[in-house]
Design a protein around this motif. Sequence first.
Motif, PDB file in Angstrom:
ATOM      1  N   ARG A  19       0.835  -1.202   0.000  1.00  9.68           N
ATOM      2  CA  ARG A  19       0.000   0.000   0.000  1.00  9.68           C
ATOM      3  C   ARG A  19       0.871   1.252   0.000  1.00  9.68           C
ATOM      4  O   ARG A  19       2.009   1.226   0.445  1.00  9.68           O
TER       5      ARG A  19
ATOM      6  N   PRO B  69       0.411  -8.532   4.201  1.00 17.86           N
ATOM      7  CA  PRO B  69       0.250  -7.087   4.004  1.00 17.86           C
ATOM      8  C   PRO B  69       1.549  -6.347   4.291  1.00 17.86           C
ATOM      9  O   PRO B  69       2.274  -6.683   5.225  1.00 17.86           O
TER      10      PRO B  69
ATOM     11  N   SER C 193       0.196  -1.614   5.257  1.00 17.37           N
ATOM     12  CA  SER C 193      -1.257  -1.502   5.193  1.00 17.37           C
ATOM     13  C   SER C 193      -1.797  -0.648   6.329  1.00 17.37           C
ATOM     14  O   SER C 193      -1.242  -0.637   7.428  1.00 17.37           O
ATOM     15  N   THR C 194      -2.898   0.060   6.069  1.00 20.33           N
ATOM     16  CA  THR C 194      -3.618   0.716   7.153  1.00 20.33           C
ATOM     17  C   THR C 194      -4.308  -0.334   8.009  1.00 20.33           C
ATOM     18  O   THR C 194      -4.085  -0.438   9.205  1.00 20.33           O
TER      19      THR C 194
ATOM     20  N   PHE D 177      -5.729  -4.634   7.559  1.00 18.61           N
ATOM     21  CA  PHE D 177      -5.541  -5.768   6.656  1.00 18.61           C
ATOM     22  C   PHE D 177      -6.851  -6.439   6.251  1.00 18.61           C
ATOM     23  O   PHE D 177      -7.246  -6.403   5.098  1.00 18.61           O
TER      24      PHE D 177
ATOM     25  N   VAL E 110       1.180  -3.640   9.556  1.00 16.45           N
ATOM     26  CA  VAL E 110      -0.058  -2.868   9.422  1.00 16.45           C
ATOM     27  C   VAL E 110       0.030  -1.630  10.311  1.00 16.45           C
ATOM     28  O   VAL E 110       0.622  -1.654  11.391  1.00 16.45           O
TER      29      VAL E 110
ATOM     30  N   ASP F 259      -7.309  -3.888   3.256  1.00 18.76           N
ATOM     31  CA  ASP F 259      -6.811  -4.610   2.086  1.00 18.76           C
ATOM     32  C   ASP F 259      -7.869  -5.559   1.542  1.00 18.76           C
ATOM     33  O   ASP F 259      -8.117  -5.628   0.341  1.00 18.76           O
TER      34      ASP F 259
END
Length: 329
Positions: free
Chosen positions: A156, A190, A193-194, A196, A216, A175
């Motif tokens: 991301r 991930p 990622s913000t 997952f 994350v 995600d």
Amino acid sequence: VGTLEEWLESLKGGGGSNDLADITFKQTNEAGAVAKPALKKFRNWAFFGDRRSITGNGTSDDTAAAQNEIAYANSVNQKLWFPPGMKIRTTATLLCSKWTQIEGQGSVLQKNNGNPLGLGEWTGFFFDHNAIGLLAASADTNTWDQAHFCRFMIDRPQPAAVPNQAWTPTPCDFDISMAGCSGSVIGVEPFKSTNFLRIDRNYGHQVLIDHVKGQVFNVGIQVITALDSVYLRQAHFWPFWSGGYGIPTAEPVLAYMLTGHIGLQTQRVDGISVGDLFCFAPRCTWLIDGHAPDANGIGGTLNNGTFHKVYNDNGANTFTVTGAADGFM
């Protein structure tokens, strides 16, 4: 005619192979499919790039092409494979409906020379947008839609490093989001990622999560409403942080990462089973989040759950409970 094996070999023109590992990725245009007609007779899977002009370079926008590939594979009930090294960049959510099965070759998260931004060779998606990446959802809770995601990486975009300024992640930026469907998430990693994985409207469905690990910002797995079975066999999450502003060895600049990271968040969940959950989480490993009953009388937090190993490697809380839990052992 000879044996069945000889006949199959003759159809492949000799020296051919029906083994996935022996088939190389070949780019095509919109009009043409990969010229492997004999193999297409036997395989029950499809390549990303078979039909719809995917570049796979991680730079060009492959959103429309990837969506077409997913829709085609669903229509013929085929598993969709990633050719080795392919990186699909998207700028909008990919919809995975009815029956979706996406599988890759696996990938490896690694640090290069101590640099937390270091990443080795990988195959998977680069979601270049702040929204859900893969959405598997059914509007009808009585259907038996399924989504299976296996062995690929998700990368991301990350915010720019700004001294002493925290970046607040978008709550719905996941995600993968699975709503009202069964399925599995196995070996998916991930990176930056913000959030997952989100599971919602899980009425009468089963979801298996196994061997997932990665970095994350906020929440590793969020289970909002699951009134049947969610099986979490093994998950390992750690927060992602960048070095200081222009100084790789400085303290992290994204301050919220030091306080907001959660491995697993559950709300209104019945019958969850957790095997091994490991988290290097500044906030907690497992947040058991309470809610008042809704219009259908569904409320509470956690009922009839079981767990095996849940642990934290950062001195934070292993469990944080915001409401009552019943039958949890």
